[in-house]
Design a protein around this motif. Structure first.
Motif, PDB file in Angstrom:
ATOM      1  N   ALA A  36       0.829  -1.201   0.000  1.00 27.61           N
ATOM      2  CA  ALA A  36       0.000   0.000   0.000  1.00 27.61           C
ATOM      3  C   ALA A  36       0.868   1.257   0.000  1.00 27.61           C
ATOM      4  O   ALA A  36       0.540   2.260  -0.645  1.00 27.61           O
ATOM      5  N   THR A  37       1.990   1.202   0.711  1.00 29.98           N
ATOM      6  CA  THR A  37       2.916   2.334   0.736  1.00 29.98           C
ATOM      7  C   THR A  37       3.478   2.610  -0.654  1.00 29.98           C
ATOM      8  O   THR A  37       3.545   3.764  -1.094  1.00 29.98           O
ATOM      9  N   ALA A  38       3.873   1.564  -1.364  1.00 28.31           N
ATOM     10  CA  ALA A  38       4.399   1.740  -2.717  1.00 28.31           C
ATOM     11  C   ALA A  38       3.332   2.305  -3.649  1.00 28.31           C
ATOM     12  O   ALA A  38       3.608   3.188  -4.471  1.00 28.31           O
ATOM     13  N   VAL A  39       2.112   1.815  -3.524  1.00 25.83           N
ATOM     14  CA  VAL A  39       1.017   2.300  -4.360  1.00 25.83           C
ATOM     15  C   VAL A  39       0.718   3.766  -4.049  1.00 25.83           C
ATOM     16  O   VAL A  39       0.539   4.587  -4.963  1.00 25.83           O
ATOM     17  N   ASN A  40       0.677   4.129  -2.777  1.00 19.43           N
ATOM     18  CA  ASN A  40       0.425   5.520  -2.395  1.00 19.43           C
ATOM     19  C   ASN A  40       1.516   6.444  -2.915  1.00 19.43           C
ATOM     20  O   ASN A  40       1.249   7.598  -3.285  1.00 19.43           O
ATOM     21  N   ASP A  41       2.741   5.967  -2.918  1.00 22.82           N
ATOM     22  CA  ASP A  41       3.871   6.725  -3.450  1.00 22.82           C
ATOM     23  C   ASP A  41       3.608   7.085  -4.910  1.00 22.82           C
ATOM     24  O   ASP A  41       3.725   8.250  -5.325  1.00 22.82           O
ATOM     25  N   MET A  42       3.223   6.104  -5.702  1.00 25.58           N
ATOM     26  CA  MET A  42       2.969   6.349  -7.124  1.00 25.58           C
ATOM     27  C   MET A  42       1.800   7.308  -7.324  1.00 25.58           C
ATOM     28  O   MET A  42       1.852   8.219  -8.154  1.00 25.58           O
ATOM     29  N   MET A  43       0.726   7.097  -6.568  1.00 26.71           N
ATOM     30  CA  MET A  43      -0.444   7.951  -6.713  1.00 26.71           C
ATOM     31  C   MET A  43      -0.142   9.393  -6.307  1.00 26.71           C
ATOM     32  O   MET A  43      -0.643  10.338  -6.924  1.00 26.71           O
ATOM     33  N   ALA A  44       0.675   9.572  -5.273  1.00 30.80           N
ATOM     34  CA  ALA A  44       1.031  10.918  -4.829  1.00 30.80           C
ATOM     35  C   ALA A  44       1.876  11.633  -5.874  1.00 30.80           C
ATOM     36  O   ALA A  44       1.757  12.849  -6.061  1.00 30.80           O
ATOM     37  N   SER A  45       2.749  10.896  -6.541  1.00 36.14           N
ATOM     38  CA  SER A  45       3.526  11.488  -7.633  1.00 36.14           C
ATOM     39  C   SER A  45       2.619  11.964  -8.747  1.00 36.14           C
ATOM     40  O   SER A  45       2.829  13.023  -9.331  1.00 36.14           O
ATOM     41  N   ALA A  46       1.603  11.165  -9.042  1.00 34.70           N
ATOM     42  CA  ALA A  46       0.743  11.442 -10.186  1.00 34.70           C
ATOM     43  C   ALA A  46      -0.179  12.620  -9.934  1.00 34.70           C
ATOM     44  O   ALA A  46      -0.298  13.527 -10.776  1.00 34.70           O
ATOM     45  N   CYS A  47      -0.857  12.637  -8.779  1.00 38.22           N
ATOM     46  CA  CYS A  47      -1.809  13.721  -8.468  1.00 38.22           C
ATOM     47  C   CYS A  47      -2.073  13.734  -6.971  1.00 38.22           C
ATOM     48  O   CYS A  47      -2.960  13.028  -6.480  1.00 38.22           O
TER      49      CYS A  47
END
Length: 568
Positions: A108-119
């Motif tokens: 979940a941390t890795a996924v949140n990292d990607m989503m935060a980069s995107a928007c």
């Protein structure tokens, strides 16, 4: 340059740096196989790149707004949140008992990292829901779990946290919101809350507010506070949204950044709520959500750093200005100082991303094994992840503007948005100063035992690397030893002296941890990993020495300046 998720870095960190194999080996997380992990990260990357990233500028240019009491979100946000919900991303780490996937928090941390980069503005919505899900799983009654968790996990309903009041920011214990018992076992909640992220929207059926309030017999301070579930619409007998509750969004804040995310002033006028957890124990329940959010907010800083880096790198590869000493294409990436900034950002991102994933790995191991040492490791790393992650987000976004030169100051390039959006992350979920005080105070109540265990691992790792990489291993060992000595000094001090140097101590700890993970990466034999480790260890790690010198200065010099001196 369109955002591209750093899947190679995530795979490398999970497989070779943070010990994710230990998580997979537990009975609880056997389904987190390498194949499942790759599939999860690949699909999350697609979501971030194709659906969320195009909304980064949209949210900034078309802010959330309040129209006749209704919150209107930016164009495309509803559809993107629908995709997030449909993909099951809100419940990635939630219990399967209520529809979640039951996968490790590390993923979940890795996924949140990607989503935060995107928007980042949109990613904040699922982050709030994830924190509320965890709080309810740990503290809510069976009835509340059965009613709310499936809806939150599915994304049909969204969750928020209501702590801050106009007169009580970080001093939550000074709140005035009151809860009065109703005859049916519910409570009437009255008060005003501010800075409520995603307090309302125009795309979910309901919004579920976790609200801190004081019962009539609640004592003063945080020990007298209780936690309540207060939904926008009161669920009917079938569990669907029914009567509108007596609460409303008074206004939306006009913010420096995160324009796409509605941040509201909320008013509760005898709104119906239900107790979550025991009476007067609201802070313990809310801290579950806050600790989840603290790791999540640190990861937001990392995600923004990644997004800012990718944009700055693309600009540096394309922009031609002046004569470069190395020749080549003539792009500014060949200028030594531009290259320094890019290398430093990349090294910083790897270091703090490793810390965040190691933090999440410890959280997973604690929940899977029940071992106190893992819980202590997770607790120790949480304030470091939150504070240093957001500090690095701000610092690297600023460097991203610098790499753009004058164009970085022009809004149309989008470089400035990263800095405006990430700036608040150092403030919310407990300011970074509060995180640092937590590290040197509460997290050192064990006499520094958890810190010393981690430092021993770092020193052992440096010792093992001496034969292969003596030029990198020696400074890491020396830095860890200096931090050990500083920690011994720290735990012997009274709180005023600890607090005066707390921020410096946290940063020093983060520097040493980052060097430790870079050294592990360099040992894999990849030339690029070794080169990046050299950047961090030779150019960034020395910062720890200055931080530790400031730590030992104590509090006396700060209070030698009177209020009048500071105002003069």
């Amino acid at each position: 340059m369109p955002y591209r998720a750093p899947l190679r870095d995530f795979a490398f960190l999970l497989d070779q740096i943070v010990g994710f194999d230990q998580v997979r080996a537990t009975e609880r997380f056997t389904e987190a196989t390498p194949e499942t992990t790759q599939a999860i990260l690949t699909e999350a990357a697609r979501l971030a790149e194709e659906i969320m990233a195009p909304l980064q500028r949209v949210g900034d240019l078309h802010p959330a707004r309040l129209e006749n009491g209704v919150v209107r979100t930016p164009p495309g946000f509803a559809e993107a949140f629908g995709a997030i919900a449909e993909g099951g991303w809100l419940g990635l780490a939630a219990s399967p008992d209520h529809g979640g996937m039951g996968l490790p928090q590390t993923l979940a941390t890795a996924v949140n990292d990607m989503m935060a980069s995107a928007c980042l503005a949109l990613q904040l919505a699922p982050l709030m829901a994830q924190g509320q899900i965890e709080a309810l799983e740990h503290h809510a009654s069976a009835e509340i779990k059965a009613l709310y968790l499936p809806k939150l996990v599915s994304g049909e309903w969204l969750g928020t946290m209501n702590l801050t009041e106009p007169h009580a920011g970080s001093d939550v214990g000074a709140l005035r919101t009151k809860a009065e018992p109703n005859e049916d076992g519910s409570y009437a909640i009255t008060g005003q809350k501010i800075f409520i992220s995603w307090a309302d929207n125009d795309f979910t059926e309901n919004v579920c507010h976790l609200v801190l309030a004081r019962l009539p017999d609640g004592g003063e301070g945080t020990r007298g506070i209780s936690l309540f579930m207060v939904p926008k619409f009161i669920p009917d007998a079938t569990g669907n949204p029914g009567t509108r509750n007596s609460l409303r969004v008074i206004s939306l804040e006009h913010k420096l950044g995160l324009h796409g995310s509605p941040t509201a002033v909320m008013e509760y006028d005898r709104a119906t709520g239900w107790l979550v957890g025991a009476p007067h124990k609201g802070m313990a329940a809310m801290f579950t959500m806050m600790n989840n959010a603290r790791v999540g907010v640190g990861v937001q800083g990392i995600g923004v750093a990644e997004g800012a880096y990718q944009q700055a790198l693309a600009y540096a590869l394309d922009r031609r200005q002046g004569k470069t000493p190395q020749g080549g294409s003539g792009a500014i990436i060949a200028h030594a100082d531009v290259r320094r900034m890019l290398a430093q950002i990349k090294a910083e991102i790897f270091a703090i991303r490793a810390i965040a994933l190691a933090n999440s790995t410890a959280i997973d191991m604690a929940s899977a094994t029940g071992f106190e040492e893992w819980a202590a490791r997770a607790a120790l790393l949480t304030p470091i992840t939150k504070a240093h992650g957001t500090d690095i987000g701000v610092e690297t976004a600023g460097m991203g503007i610098q790499i753009h030169g004058g164009m970085g100051f022009i809004e149309e390039t989008g470089a400035a948005q990263y800095l405006r959006d990430v700036r608040v992350t150092t403030i919310y979920e407990g300011t970074n100063g509060i995180q640092a005080m937590d590290l040197v105070g509460r997290k050192m109540m064990d006499g520094g035992e958890a810190a010393f265990r981690l430092l021993q691992e770092i020193e052992d790792g440096a010792e093992a690397a001496r034969a292969q990489l003596p030029d990198l291993a020696e400074p890491v060992w020396q830095a860890a030893e200096s931090l050990r000595e500083a920690t011994e000094w720290l735990v012997a001090q009274e709180m005023p002296d600890r607090f005066a140097g707390a921020t410096c101590y946290l940063r020093a700890f983060a520097r040493v941890l980052g060097a430790h993970y870079h050294l592990k990466a360099a040992q894999t034999g990849e030339d690029a990993r070794r080169a990046l480790a050299q950047v961090f260890i030779t150019r960034i790690l020395p910062d720890h020495a200055a931080c530790l010198a400031a730590l030992r200065a104590g509090a006396e010099g700060l209070y030698a300046l009177s209020d009048e001196d500071l105002a003069a």
